[in-house]
Design a protein around this motif. Sequence first.
Motif, PDB file in Angstrom:
ATOM      1  N   ASN A   1       8.089  10.756  -1.544  1.00  0.00           N
ATOM      2  CA  ASN A   1       8.169  10.758  -3.062  1.00  0.00           C
ATOM      3  C   ASN A   1       7.004  10.054  -3.590  1.00  0.00           C
ATOM      4  N   ILE A   2       6.084  10.982  -4.506  1.00  0.00           N
ATOM      5  CA  ILE A   2       4.893  10.560  -5.020  1.00  0.00           C
ATOM      6  C   ILE A   2       4.809  10.472  -6.311  1.00  0.00           C
ATOM      7  N   GLY A   3       4.210   9.408  -6.735  1.00  0.00           N
ATOM      8  CA  GLY A   3       3.983   9.111  -8.124  1.00  0.00           C
ATOM      9  C   GLY A   3       2.379   8.816  -8.286  1.00  0.00           C
ATOM     10  N   GLN A   4       1.870   8.055  -9.357  1.00  0.00           N
ATOM     11  CA  GLN A   4       0.632   7.723  -9.798  1.00  0.00           C
ATOM     12  C   GLN A   4       0.338   6.487  -9.022  1.00  0.00           C
TER      13      GLN A   4
ATOM     14  N   ARG B   1       4.009  18.536 -15.288  1.00  0.00           N
ATOM     15  CA  ARG B   1       3.513  17.635 -14.021  1.00  0.00           C
ATOM     16  C   ARG B   1       3.698  18.193 -12.824  1.00  0.00           C
ATOM     17  N   ILE B   2       5.235  18.731 -12.731  1.00  0.00           N
ATOM     18  CA  ILE B   2       5.336  18.941 -11.151  1.00  0.00           C
ATOM     19  C   ILE B   2       4.666  20.570 -10.820  1.00  0.00           C
ATOM     20  N   ALA B   3       4.565  21.316 -12.008  1.00  0.00           N
ATOM     21  CA  ALA B   3       4.043  22.638 -11.647  1.00  0.00           C
ATOM     22  C   ALA B   3       2.381  22.210 -11.285  1.00  0.00           C
ATOM     23  N   GLU B   4       1.863  21.277 -11.905  1.00  0.00           N
ATOM     24  CA  GLU B   4       0.374  20.912 -11.516  1.00  0.00           C
ATOM     25  C   GLU B   4       0.204  20.241 -10.199  1.00  0.00           C
ATOM     26  N   TYR B   5       1.378  19.549  -9.902  1.00  0.00           N
ATOM     27  CA  TYR B   5       1.311  18.958  -8.568  1.00  0.00           C
ATOM     28  C   TYR B   5       1.405  20.124  -7.601  1.00  0.00           C
TER      29      TYR B   5
ATOM     30  N   HIS C   1       0.783  -1.323   0.028  1.00  0.00           N
ATOM     31  CA  HIS C   1       0.104  -0.020   0.126  1.00  0.00           C
ATOM     32  C   HIS C   1       0.900   1.179   0.005  1.00  0.00           C
ATOM     33  N   ALA C   2       2.160   1.102   0.738  1.00  0.00           N
ATOM     34  CA  ALA C   2       2.922   2.413   0.596  1.00  0.00           C
ATOM     35  C   ALA C   2       4.266   1.810   1.137  1.00  0.00           C
ATOM     36  N   ALA C   3       5.323   2.503   0.839  1.00  0.00           N
ATOM     37  CA  ALA C   3       6.677   2.269   1.462  1.00  0.00           C
ATOM     38  C   ALA C   3       7.431   3.478   2.101  1.00  0.00           C
TER      39      ALA C   3
ATOM     40  N   ALA D   1      12.362   4.127 -11.468  1.00  0.00           N
ATOM     41  CA  ALA D   1      11.696   3.093 -11.787  1.00  0.00           C
ATOM     42  C   ALA D   1      10.180   3.128 -11.381  1.00  0.00           C
ATOM     43  N   LEU D   2       9.753   3.842 -10.104  1.00  0.00           N
ATOM     44  CA  LEU D   2       8.523   3.826  -9.996  1.00  0.00           C
ATOM     45  C   LEU D   2       7.877   5.141 -10.341  1.00  0.00           C
ATOM     46  N   ASN D   3       8.449   6.015 -11.160  1.00  0.00           N
ATOM     47  CA  ASN D   3       8.010   7.215 -11.698  1.00  0.00           C
ATOM     48  C   ASN D   3       7.407   8.102 -10.265  1.00  0.00           C
ATOM     49  N   LEU D   4       8.242   8.235  -9.481  1.00  0.00           N
ATOM     50  CA  LEU D   4       7.924   9.032  -8.352  1.00  0.00           C
ATOM     51  C   LEU D   4       8.230  10.551  -8.513  1.00  0.00           C
TER      52      LEU D   4
END
Length: 353
Positions: free
Chosen positions: A259-262, A160-164, A74-76, A99-102
Amino acid sequence: MAEAAKKSRPEGGYKIAVLDGDGIGPEVMQATRQVLTATGIPFEFIHVPAGAAAIALHGKAMPDETLATIRECHAAIKGPTGTPIGGGHASANVALRKALNLYANLRPVLSLPGVPSRYEGVDLVIVRENTEDLYAGIEHVVVPGVVVGMKVISETASTRIAEYAFEYATKHKRRRVSAVHKANIMKLADGLFLNCCRKVAVKYPQITYDEVIVDALCMQLVKDPTRFDVLVLENLYGDIVSDLCAGLVGGLGVVPGANIGQGQAVFEAVHGSAPDIAGKNLANPTALLLSAAMMLDWLDEPVAAKNVRRAIDEVYSKTRIRTGDVGGTATTDVFTRAVCDQVTRFVQEAQPL
Ligand code: ATP
């Protein structure tokens, strides 16, 4: 009143991938597991190697087996991993994030009551792009004595980072987003980053948008950090400014990160492996504990997240129990026990009589 069982909470508890990491990693991680357990939420902690331990086992600082386990959880939560300077193995963190696109590295920098620091009332948020820039690691020797390192900035990652950053600002009722750059010199690369930020900014008229050159930002942060709100930065500027900001609120021992991804996230403190104090029971676990609180928010467990933050505030504001980096003499264990006791108290107070 006790928190009602949440529909989204999985039956057997949350599966959390635990990456102890190097240096002080195992110590601050043990503290974090104890505090997470004290929240009363069921967790299954699945330990996977990263850093030096992973190199010994798999020949890689971030093995495929570790990445596979993180994907299934669920998370790391991750301890720091050391990276040799000027040679040696590649960074475990860079491999993990790619690798995880974080793609978003979120680092809230907040003054803690009772933690000695140069400023009070600091409350700013660093949103660092996590996948490209000079961290792309593309460098080569042109001729002996001349090396070229590539700064990679793309429209996709910058947008993508600006939107975040703007979404984060909206959700958390922040008023201002500042884009950090050096576009006066890197006209193409940082110019592209700024253009992407500007295009996103117009979609959020309720949030003030401004731009600040990275060197001027450093000077202004040191003079008065309270005038900043949300900062959005490319990868390298974000890394450097994060440590500067940590220094404004008491040091690396107290600043958390995510570190956050989809649909995937790995939570880790801003600090590194601190080999000078490793294995001595001296490390301050606050930064990883606050990262765990961010993880609880991300898992939609806001009550538990609040209990962890309140417990840390209680210990700092009402006791003298603190580790050496923030002016105390307590060991990691003693500080952790004090936080656990507070969390347990909050959980018990919330139980119906
Ligand atoms: P790395 O090579 O992994 O980045 P480092 O020692 O160069 O490790 P950091 O670990 O980020 O860099 O921190 C620098 C110094 O700050 C450490 O040597 C240590 O003295 C102090 N420090 C960092 N984190 C903590 C912590 N959680 N508790 C106490 N002191 C810390």
